[in-house]
Design an enzyme around this catalytic site. Structure first.
Site, PDB file in Angstrom:
ATOM      1  N   ASN A  27       6.278  20.000  21.872  1.00 19.31           N
ATOM      2  CA  ASN A  27       6.395  19.014  22.941  1.00 19.31           C
ATOM      3  C   ASN A  27       6.185  19.619  24.326  1.00 19.31           C
ATOM      4  O   ASN A  27       5.806  18.913  25.261  1.00 19.31           O
ATOM      5  CB  ASN A  27       7.783  18.363  22.868  1.00 19.31           C
ATOM      6  N   TYR A  41      -5.591  18.419  33.022  1.00 21.60           N
ATOM      7  CA  TYR A  41      -4.630  17.947  32.027  1.00 21.60           C
ATOM      8  C   TYR A  41      -5.335  17.199  30.892  1.00 21.60           C
ATOM      9  O   TYR A  41      -5.081  17.456  29.715  1.00 21.60           O
ATOM     10  CB  TYR A  41      -3.601  17.044  32.689  1.00 21.60           C
ATOM     11  N   LYS A  98      -5.520  18.104  26.818  1.00 29.51           N
ATOM     12  CA  LYS A  98      -5.060  17.223  25.746  1.00 29.51           C
ATOM     13  C   LYS A  98      -6.191  16.882  24.774  1.00 29.51           C
ATOM     14  O   LYS A  98      -5.953  16.693  23.579  1.00 29.51           O
ATOM     15  CB  LYS A  98      -4.453  15.950  26.338  1.00 29.51           C
TER      16      LYS A  98
END
Length: 231
Positions: free
Chosen positions: A78, A141, A145
């Site tokens: 996470n 970012y 991802k």
């Protein structure tokens, strides 16, 4: 399929935001113990929560945690970080910082815990990605991802031989410290955690935690009415 009742879990970035929600929901679902990591962890009054220091970008830190979690059966990657702004304006330091945590850190933790999961029957590995895995225009970012989505799919194939369930979680804005300043609708972290845990128990390999994730995932297979993807 992994049973949560009686499971021993490891949650990276497990002491705030979505990670904290995962810890709470795992315990609510019957997990026997949860290792909750942070770079500077704080103690918990709940004896089922074991705080551990972890910097996923530091190989020695990852190895130290792996040496302490020999009973783990479920791992949730996470921990994540971000920088704001367009990709063309990002510095080399920005790129290295975000990819070190969001991609290389996940790989490092996965490599370290895979043998443990194998010894304990296979278990499950969960990677928290994003709807931005599939949406261009989200800078460094988003790129990290998208890379994590590919890494997750590869880990699923490689870990299948040891019977480890690999789950990718995709979600839009969620109410955490990372998004607190944004005035947009947000998911409740507890809902995301609860849905993810249920998916793990059902033996699923992907969680689309909200409508925006479901819409964009559908768009990968063809045009979706009323939706224009901007490249």
């Amino acid at each position: 399929m992994t049973t949560i009742k009686g499971a021993v879990a490891l949650v990276t970035g497990g002491q705030r935001g979505l990670g904290k929600a995962f810890v709470e929901e795992l315990l609510a679902a019957g997990a026997a113990k949860v290792y909750a990591t942070a770079r500077k962890p704080v103690e918990s009054e709940d004896p089922r929560i074991v705080p551990l220091p972890l910097d996923v970008t530091d190989p020695a830190s990852v190895a130290a945690v792996a040496a302490q979690v020999g009973d783990v059966t479920l791992v949730i990657n996470n921990a994540g970080t971000t920088v704001r702004g367009p990709l063309l304006g990002a510095s080399r330091n920005d790129l290295e910082e975000v990819f070190a945590t969001n991609v290389f850190g996940v790989v490092a933790v996965s490599q370290a815990v895979a043998p443990i999961l194998a010894r304990n029957g296979g278990g499950a590995l969960v990677n928290v990605a994003s709807v931005l895995s599939w949406v261009a225009g989200a800078g460094v970012y988003g790129g990290s991802k998208a890379a994590l989505w590919s890494v997750t799919n590869t880990l699923r194939l490689e870990l299948a031989r040891q019977n480890t369930q690999v789950v990718g979680v995709h979600l839009g804005y969620t109410d955490t410290d990372m998004t607190r300043a944004l005035d947009v609708p947000k998911n409740d972290p507890l809902d995301v955690a609860r849905d993810t845990i249920a998916a793990v128990e059902r033996g699923e390999t992907e969680v689309l935690a909200d409508e925006v994730s479901r819409v964009y995932k559908a768009a990968l297979s063809g045009p979706v009415e009323g939706l224009a993807l901007q490249g």
